[in-house]
Every structure is written in C-alpha cells, then in structure tokens.
Scaffold this active site. Structure first.
Site, PDB file in Angstrom:
ATOM      1  CD  GLU A  43      -0.258  -5.368  -6.653  1.00 46.64           C
ATOM      2  OE1 GLU A  43      -0.020  -4.535  -7.540  1.00 46.64           O
ATOM      3  OE2 GLU A  43       0.163  -5.274  -5.478  1.00 46.64           O
ATOM      4  NE  ARG A  60      -4.084   1.891   0.557  1.00 52.76           N
ATOM      5  CZ  ARG A  60      -4.338   3.028  -0.115  1.00 52.76           C
ATOM      6  NH1 ARG A  60      -3.526   3.412  -1.083  1.00 52.76           N
ATOM      7  NH2 ARG A  60      -5.398   3.749   0.180  1.00 52.76           N
ATOM      8  N   GLY A  61       0.843   1.983  -1.077  1.00 49.54           N
ATOM      9  CA  GLY A  61       1.798   3.058  -1.278  1.00 49.54           C
ATOM     10  C   GLY A  61       1.850   4.064  -0.151  1.00 49.54           C
ATOM     11  CD  GLU A  62      -3.133   5.673   2.109  1.00 50.87           C
ATOM     12  OE1 GLU A  62      -3.760   5.560   3.172  1.00 50.87           O
ATOM     13  OE2 GLU A  62      -3.605   6.238   1.097  1.00 50.87           O
ATOM     14  CG  ASP A  63      -0.317   1.932   4.925  1.00 53.27           C
ATOM     15  OD1 ASP A  63      -0.757   3.059   5.176  1.00 53.27           O
ATOM     16  OD2 ASP A  63      -0.954   0.872   5.063  1.00 53.27           O
ATOM     17  CB  THR A  64       5.260   0.480   3.250  1.00 55.05           C
ATOM     18  OG1 THR A  64       4.705  -0.109   2.065  1.00 55.05           O
ATOM     19  CG2 THR A  64       4.498  -0.002   4.477  1.00 55.05           C
ATOM     20  NE  ARG A  65       4.327   4.658  -4.047  1.00 54.31           N
ATOM     21  CZ  ARG A  65       4.351   3.782  -5.050  1.00 54.31           C
ATOM     22  NH1 ARG A  65       5.510   3.502  -5.639  1.00 54.31           N
ATOM     23  NH2 ARG A  65       3.254   3.201  -5.451  1.00 54.31           N
TER      24      ARG A  65
END
Length: 956
Positions: free
Chosen positions: A97, A30-35
C-alpha cells in the site's frame, strides 16, 4: 469592492479538479496497532469536520494481494495520511500500500502526510531498530524478489523524509486536533485560488483581515455594513472558508433575519452550538436557556462565528451577547444593513464595502453575460450601459448579466429600456428589504428623497421636510444607518438603484393612474395629469425641477392640497400662473436658478402657510411684488443672485421671517428704512452685495438679529451700529481690502459660477485667437465649493462617465472642459487626469500628466480645478476617437490633496466661445468682471498677466 460568485470564470480548472479527487484523505495504518484507538479517533475527527476520508475496514491476511478497489481509492484521494506504527512494516500489505501511495505521489500529485506513532523518524528513515528486524526477515522470505524489497525500502525512506508529525509524549487528543486543523488548512483553497470564481475579492479580504480583524489573542467582534446586494455575505463566507481551520469550532448562520422570523431564535442557538461543539442532539427549550448554554460552553473555546443579515438587536443579544461569551482569539463577524445595530451592540470595528469600480464591474458583468471577461464583438457599448445602470452593485451586475446570457442584440436593447423603466424583480426585492423595515415616517422621508431631493443640500431638505411636519433630521440619521442614503459634502446621495426602487414603490401604489399617486416627478405623468384634467386632491408635492422645456406653469386650481412646489433649475421658465397665490397649504415654493424668470405675479393673496420662498439665482428678476399681511408664516426668504436693486417697503409685514439671504445680489444698492419691522429676523446675508454702501439705522434695532454677513460689500463705516455690532463685524472688514486693479474687496466680486465661467472662457478665447503660442492644454484654479453650474455633466465623484450623442464630434467641437472640486491640506498639491474613450472601439485612453500646483495659499481649503483638453491632442492620442460613444474621466491625487470631492465634464464648441465674446461686447465688460478704471491700470494689468501668466487676484 465587491465579490460575487462567477462559476464560469475558471471552468477549465474546475472541470479538471472535480472528477480527480473522490476522497479528501486516504488513511494507511496497521490494523492491529491503531485500528481501534488512534486511527479510529482520527477518522472520527476528520469525518466530523466534513473531511471525506477513506479507511479500509477489511481485516486482510498477510500476503493477500492488494485489491483493485483499494488502488483506485488511493488514486482518487487528495491526501494520504500514513500512520507509521511499530508493526507497520511487518505487514507486506501495508508495504504494498505504501509503495502504491508513493507511486501516486509521483505520478498523480497525491500529497503524503506521515504520522510517526510511537516510532523514531530516524529509525524509519534509516530502517534501523525494529524496522531493521522486519527487513531482515524479508531478506529470507523474498530471496527471489529483491526488486520488491528495494521498492519497499525506497518508499519507506521517501516517506520518512517528508514533513509530518511525531507523537512523542503529546496527548493524542491534542495531536489529532492539530492534524485535523492542518488538513483543513490544506484543503481550504489558498488566498489566490479561493478567488478563482470571484471578482474583486482579493484586495478586499486582505484589507478586511489586516485592517479590521484582531489577529492577536483578543475576542474580535466586527461588523460588515452596507446596502443590499453589495457583497457583504460573500466577503464573510470567504473569510469563514479560508480561516475556519484556525479555530476550535466554527459556525456560519446565514439569513438570520429570515430564519429568526420563520423559526425563532432557539433554532439558531441550536445550530450555533451544534456546529461549534459538533453535537447533533442539543435541545434548547427557550432562548434564555440557549443564552446560558452558549455562555457556559463556549467561554473557553476559540471560535469563528458569522451572523449573516442581522436586522434586530435581539438577534445579537441572544446569539453573541458579550465578548466574554467566547474564548480568547475568537472572531465574531456580523453582516447587516443597519449600522446603528452594531453601535448599539458595542461593535467598534465596522467595515463598509465599496461598490465595484467600472473596470471590475465590466469584468463581472461579462463573466455572467458571455462567460468570459470581455464583451463579444459589437456588445461593448451595450455592456457598458448596463454596467453604468448597475452603478457598481454586484447583485445587479450578476442578475442582469445572467439574464442577458445567450440573448440577441435586439433583446439586449429591449432589456435596457425595460430595466430603466422598471428594475428587475430580483434586484427590487433585495433592495426593498431595508425599506420594509422602516417606520412609516422614515418611509415617507426616503420616498421624498428618492423622488425629489437626491443631490440636494441636506440642511435645505431637512428644513423643507420639517416644515411639512416630518421629523427629518432624525429620519435622515436612520436612513443613513440603514444604508439607504449617504451624505457627502452636505449633499444627499443615494445609489442609483435605491432611487429606482423608491420610485418604483410610488409607481406601485394602490392605483397606477399618475393622478392618484402620492408623488409626481416624470414629465409624461405630469402631462397626463394636466391634459386629462385628473383631479389631484391628494397631491402634496410637485417637482418639476430641471424641466428645460417648461415655459409656463399650469393653472394650480386643481391642486388644493399642494404643500411643496419645486421648480428649481427650470432655466426657460418665464411665467408663473397667478393661481399659485391661492395655494393655501403651500409651505415651500422653490424657484432657485429659474434664470429666465423676469417677474412674479402678485401671488401672495392666500398663501397663509408659506414658510420658504426661494428665488436664489433668478438673475433676470428685477422686482419683487409687494408683500402683504397674509404671509404670516414666511420664515425663510432667499433672494441671492437676483437682479433686484431694492426690497419693497412692505417687507415689514414679514413678522415671522428668520432668514433673509441676499448673497451676491450685485445690483442691490439699498435696503428699506423700516427693517426693524422684521421682529423675528435672526440672520441677514449680504455677502457679495458690492454695490451696497450703507445700512439703514433700523437694522440695529432688530433684537433677534444674531448673524450679519457683510463680506464683499462696500460698507466701510457703521456710524449707526452699536459697539457690540462693530466688534462683531471687525473681522469681516479685514477681508474687504480692495484689489489694486479692480478697486474692489478681494473677497467680493462675481459669483462662483460667473468667476469660473469667465476664467475658463477667457482662456478659450485666447486659445482660439492664437495667443497661447501653440499650447493645447491649460488650466486654472478657482477657490470655492462644488462644480460650477455651467458644466454640462456635474455629477461625478473622482470619476465620471457620460454617453455622447451621435453628432458630438463635428467640426465645431473644440475639446473637453474638465472640472474637479478638491480639498487641499497643504500649500502645494497636484492633480492628474485620464480621459478614456469607450464604446465599440479598441480600448484606449488619453493620459494627461497635467500637474496642478498652487503655492502661498491657505491649506484646508476648497478649490475647483478647470482644465481644457483640446480636440487635437485627443485625436492624436486616441485612434478612432470620433467613433467612441462613451467617455470616462478619472482624476487622480498627487501630493497633498485630501480627496477629490466632485468632478464634472463638458464639451466645448466654437459657438460657446462666440456667445461669450458677444456677451462681453454687449456689456462692455473686460475679462475682469468689473473692468479697470483707466488706461494705466489696463496696461499694468496686461503686463502682470504677461509676466506671471495669470490674473493678479482671484477677482481679476
């Protein structure tokens, strides 16, 4: 052992795997969490370890359909790491995904590795807590798409039930490091699959790991040592690839020797630090700064370091100076051809790979020559001859097999003749590296051994070479450490291809004319020299040993600088040209086992440099020419096993003589009275001279005499000897207790060759005459060293392979004589033997379970086991045996044999037994060499034979 890459070995598997995986790892997150945090650090760590990773860089809106490119990336990935964070399921994109990843797991074998990042695995599995809230929202939004919702839930449950990682309160850096290590381990082929394209690697890696490497928490520094082309680098590479994931850093520095010569050690130090620390901008100004950086930056780091092909101590000192340079649990693996380097550097564990055995060698050769494990039809014999030529060296097998791939049978035959005359350039260059690094004197010693002394007794060769001004003892030690020679049972041994390399070096000397070379050993070269009257003013050594067709020696006037003349085992030599006496520089004159030589010319006229004269085994020689004062340098005289009855009185002229060896001269009955003229004599060997009844008084006046061997003589009283000598010889006389039957000391008697010959052929004679009552297999055991000289092919270790001539299997052929020299460590032992038939016939073998036993005999003793395998058993066991062109004999230990030292094989024909019987008839000798004294003895002897099935003493 050997390990060489064979890409053709599993091409179907390789071709199926290569296009399937484009990416090693697919990252789902999840991009906003861990990108920009955990995922970014994990991606960077994976990339630095060379793990090809897909990470979606696009910021896609919720609800937008997953792209076809992304679906393709999932399908082309081997692993999927799913980072399940707090907001992962709040993204329908992530859930789509996830569903596709689970589908690929089921349909394409994708491996899923979940990471529970600040979430509880139970909440993910049961979809409780924040995950329940997300799905409550989805129920409202997707009232019409219940199936999609259930697919997401099912996928989430399946992933949560898989084995993965739970971050909890662990440090993220350590957590990421652990994930990378696991991925590396899973990407590294398993112990079985890593060897799909290698031959002979599995057991060798296992032995190397379990027996040599320290699997604990110590720093382990280990050497892999052996001759070039043996597979040292391949073994190190397999260990490196398989176990590198276990270490915090790893580095494989290939070709240390070559790279350090071209670019210096600074560059290698930079490579070492860059690979282990994963830093690409390391600057080292000099090797001393490099040493400090390695010590300071790696001392707390667990590393795997391979230094391949090291040839100088300085390389080790600057790259892996001390154990303390590296962290606990580190492995430092060093491959080299020079064992002494490892010893100097304090490497205590040294692994020495063995050459391939014949079966594995054939497999490797065929994989290169035919792209399969067995030869094409009609190519078996040629393949086996190439395998025999390579003698277990993987480099040669791969080179030759690759060269022959796709060629016709006529081209194969031509290539075989060519490589026998001159080795392939790739093989020659690889082997010559070790030779090029030698000092000049060591090169001379190596070439002498390659051309003349392979298979000869080490001490004798040292003696010969030292008398020629070479420092042979230390030289041989250097050659052994450089993996160029070995010593087995005090015999000098050398790989076939190393010997060929040495001979090729001589052939390539400045002028290719045979007469201008430093060494001559080929009969055709000698014929050229002698017929063309080539002037050999520089020739120092002439070796004509084993020249069966040599009847007369040449005129030696054309060889003024000759220092060594070797004519040993020229069994038909009958005449020595008198000009040999004019060789003023001759140091060594070797006529050992020239069995047909009946007399010597008065040849000592100008031999002022002669130091060694060897006439051992010249059975027909009855007289020795008178010595004269010119032999002032003669120090060693070998007259054992000759037919002489006495020595010339002029022996007193040999004032420099230190050794006089008359061992097993069974006709010798007296010694000259003036022995005290031998003022330098240190050792006198009279063992086995059973007709010698007394010693001259002058012997006890030789002040230098230290050793006197009288075992097996008929000397019982030493009235002239002083008390010191009487005490010294007391133990020898204990062994001279006579046998009840042959009236001779049990330790005396016939020579070892004669004893074994009589034992074997007496049994064969009884077999031929039908006295063995249907027995077709039998054996005898003779105490002694080595393989008897009468065995036709006496040059194997625990196995031997020989080519058979076209008409070998005629009606007169009786069977095989098999011989094995063994070393026994207990009173009972066993020995089995297998005889394989090879060639263009179906693979078959005769398996004999013959079990040799001996009891009430001293342990730690040497024996020779002789076995007869008759033709009837051979034909019964092996279909079409008469069509085979090669045989292989393999001896196997049972019980308390330390090892089979040597073995041999011979073919026995009826005429061999007939010749034996004729000799017995002519000499009037019974099967016991000395005969029995009266009819009672003969009858008692025969009764004993009948009762126990063997002779009552080793002499009889």
């Amino acid at each position: 052992m050997a390990f060489m890459s064979t890409p053709g070995g599993n091409s179907s598997l390789a071709s199926s795997l290569i296009p399937r995986w484009k990416y090693d790892v697919f990252l789902s997150f999840r991009g906003e969490d861990t990108r920009n945090s955990f995922t970014d650090h994990l991606y960077d760590a994976l990339q630095r370890k060379g793990i090809y990773t897909f990470r979606d860089e696009e910021e896609l809106d919720k609800g937008k359909s997953i792209s076809l490119n992304l679906l393709k990336a999932i399908e082309e990935s081997r692993f999927a790491i799913i980072i399940l964070s707090r907001n992962y399921v709040s993204s329908t994109w992530c859930l789509d995904e996830l569903a596709n990843i689970v589908r690929c797991m089921k349909e394409k074998g994708l491996i899923i590795l979940p990471v529970f990042y600040h979430v509880n695995p139970s909440d993910v599995r049961k979809q409780t807590g924040i995950f329940a809230q997300a799905f409550d929202e989805y129920k409202k939004r997707f009232k019409e798409s219940i199936k999609k919702l259930e697919a997401w839930r099912s996928a989430l449950r399946e992933v949560a039930n898989l084995s993965g990682w739970h971050l909890q309160d662990r440090h993220e850096s350590e957590f990421i490091k652990h994930i990378v290590q696991v991925i590396l381990h899973k990407l590294s082929p398993s112990f079985s699959s890593i060897t799909n394209d290698l031959v002979g690697i599995d057991s060798s890696v296992e032995e190397f790991i379990t027996s040599y490497l320290d699997l604990g928490n110590n720093v382990c520094m280990i050497g892999i040592c052996g001759m070039g082309g043996l597979g040292k680098t391949t073994l190190a590479r397999v260990v490196y690839d398989k176990f590198g994931y276990n270490f915090e850093g790893s580095c494989f520095i290939a070709n240390v020797r070559e790279d350090s010569e071209k670019h210096g050690l600074c560059r290698l130090q930079q490579q070492l630090l860059a690979d282990i620390l994963e830093e690409r901008n390391i600057d080292i100004r000099n090797v001393y700064q490099g040493v400090d950086m390695i010590k300071n930056r790696l001392r707390h780091k667990k590393v795997l370091l391979v230094l391949d092909d090291v040839n100088q101590l300085d390389q080790l000192e600057k790259l892996s100076g001390e154990y303390g340079w590296f962290g606990l649990g580190s492995w430092i693996i060093i491959t080299t051809r020079d064992e002494h380097l490892l010893v100097q550097h304090g490497v205590h564990k040294i692994y020495k790979p063995d050459a391939l055995n014949s079966d594995v060698a054939l497999k490797l050769f065929c994989l290169k020559a035919f792209k399969k494990e067995q030869p094409e039809e009609g190519y078996m014999q040629l393949s086996q001859e190439f395998v025999c030529y390579a003698n277990g060296l993987p480099l040669a097998l791969v080179t030759l097999g690759s060269f022959l791939f796709g060629r016709t049978m006529d081209e194969w035959k031509s290539a075989l003749e060519s490589v026998k005359k001159k080795p392939k350039r790739e093989i020659f260059d690889m082997l010559k590296v070790s030779y090029d690094g030698l000092e000049e004197m060591w090169k001379e010693i190596f070439l002498d051994i390659a051309c003349f002394f392979r298979g000869k007794t080490k001490d004798r060769v040292v003696e010969i070479l030292e008398n020629c001004g070479l420092d042979a003892r230390i030289g041989m030690s250097v050659l052994m450490q450089k993996s160029l020679i070995t010593v087995e049972n005090n015999k000098l041994c050398m790989h076939d291809l190393l010997q060929e390399m040495g001979k090729e070096i001589v052939r390539q000397e400045s002028c290719r004319e045979p007469g201008k070379r430093s060494r001559l050993w080929l009969l055709e070269d000698l014929f050229h020299v002698l017929t063309k009257n080539t002037y050999l003013d520089k020739l120092k050594c002439m070796d004509l040993s084993y020249s069966a067709r040599l009847f007369h020696t040449p005129d030696f006037n054309g060889f003024p600088r000759l220092e060594r003349l070797i004519l040993s085992c020229c069994t038909n030599l009958v005449d020595i040209h008198p000009s040999v006496g004019q060789l003023k520089r001759l140091v060594v004159f070797d006529l050992e086992h020239c069995e047909s030589l009946t007399n010597l010319p008065s040849m000592y006229t100008e031999m002022e440099s002669l130091q060694i004269l060897n006439l051992f085994g010249c059975h027909q020689l009855r007289e020795i020419p008178e010595f004269n004062g010119i032999l002032k340098s003669l120090s060693k005289l070998y007259l054992g096993r000759t037919g002489i009855k006495t020595l010339p009185s002029s022996i007193e002229c040999l004032t420099a003589l230190t050794l006089l060896n008359l061992k097993d001269s069974t006709d010798l009955n007296c010694l000259p009275s003036n022995m005290n003229g031998l003022i330098s004599l240190e050792k006198l060997v009279l063992t086995g001279c059973f007709r010698l009844y007394d010693l001259p008084e002058s012997i006890w006046k030789i002040e230098c005499l230290k050793e006197l061997e009288l075992i097996g003589t008929s000397i019982w009283k030493l009235s002239s000897a002083n008390d010191v000598w009487k005490d010294r010889l007391k133990e020898q006389f204990v062994q001279n207790i006579p046998c009840k039957f042959c009236r001779l000391p049990q330790s005396s008697g016939p020579s070892y060759d004669e004893l074994s010959h009589r034992a074997a052929f007496t049994i064969l004679n009884r077999y031929q005459q039908g006295f063995l009552h249907g027995k077709t297999e039998f054996q005898t055991i003779i105490p002694g060293y080595g393989i008897p000289g009468w065995i036709t092919y006496p040059f194997g270790r625990d196995s031997i392979r020989i080519a058979l001539r076209p008409n070998w299997c005629n009606s007169k052929w009786m069977g095989f004589i098999l011989s094995a020299h063994i070393y026994v460590i207990e009173e009972r032992f066993g020995l089995g033997v297998r005889v394989k038939a090879l060639g263009d016939i179906p693979h078959s073998q005769y398996a004999s379970k013959t079990f040799f036993r001996i009891t009430a005999s001293p342990p730690f003793a040497h024996y020779n086991c002789l076995m007869f395998l008759c033709r009837d058993d051979w034909f019964a066991a092996v279909p079409n045996a008469d069509q085979c062109s090669l045989i292989e004999v393999v001896f196997e230990n049972y019980g308390s044999i330390r090892k089979v030292m040597h073995c041999g094989v011979g073919l026995v024909y009826e005429q061999d037994v007939e010749e034996f019987n004729q000799k017995i008839a002519q000499t009037g000798e019974s099967p016991c060499h000395y005969g029995l004294n009266d009819e009672e003895d003969v009858e008692e002897f025969n009764q004993t034979i009948a009762q126990i099935g063997e002779s009552p003493c080793t002499i009889c």
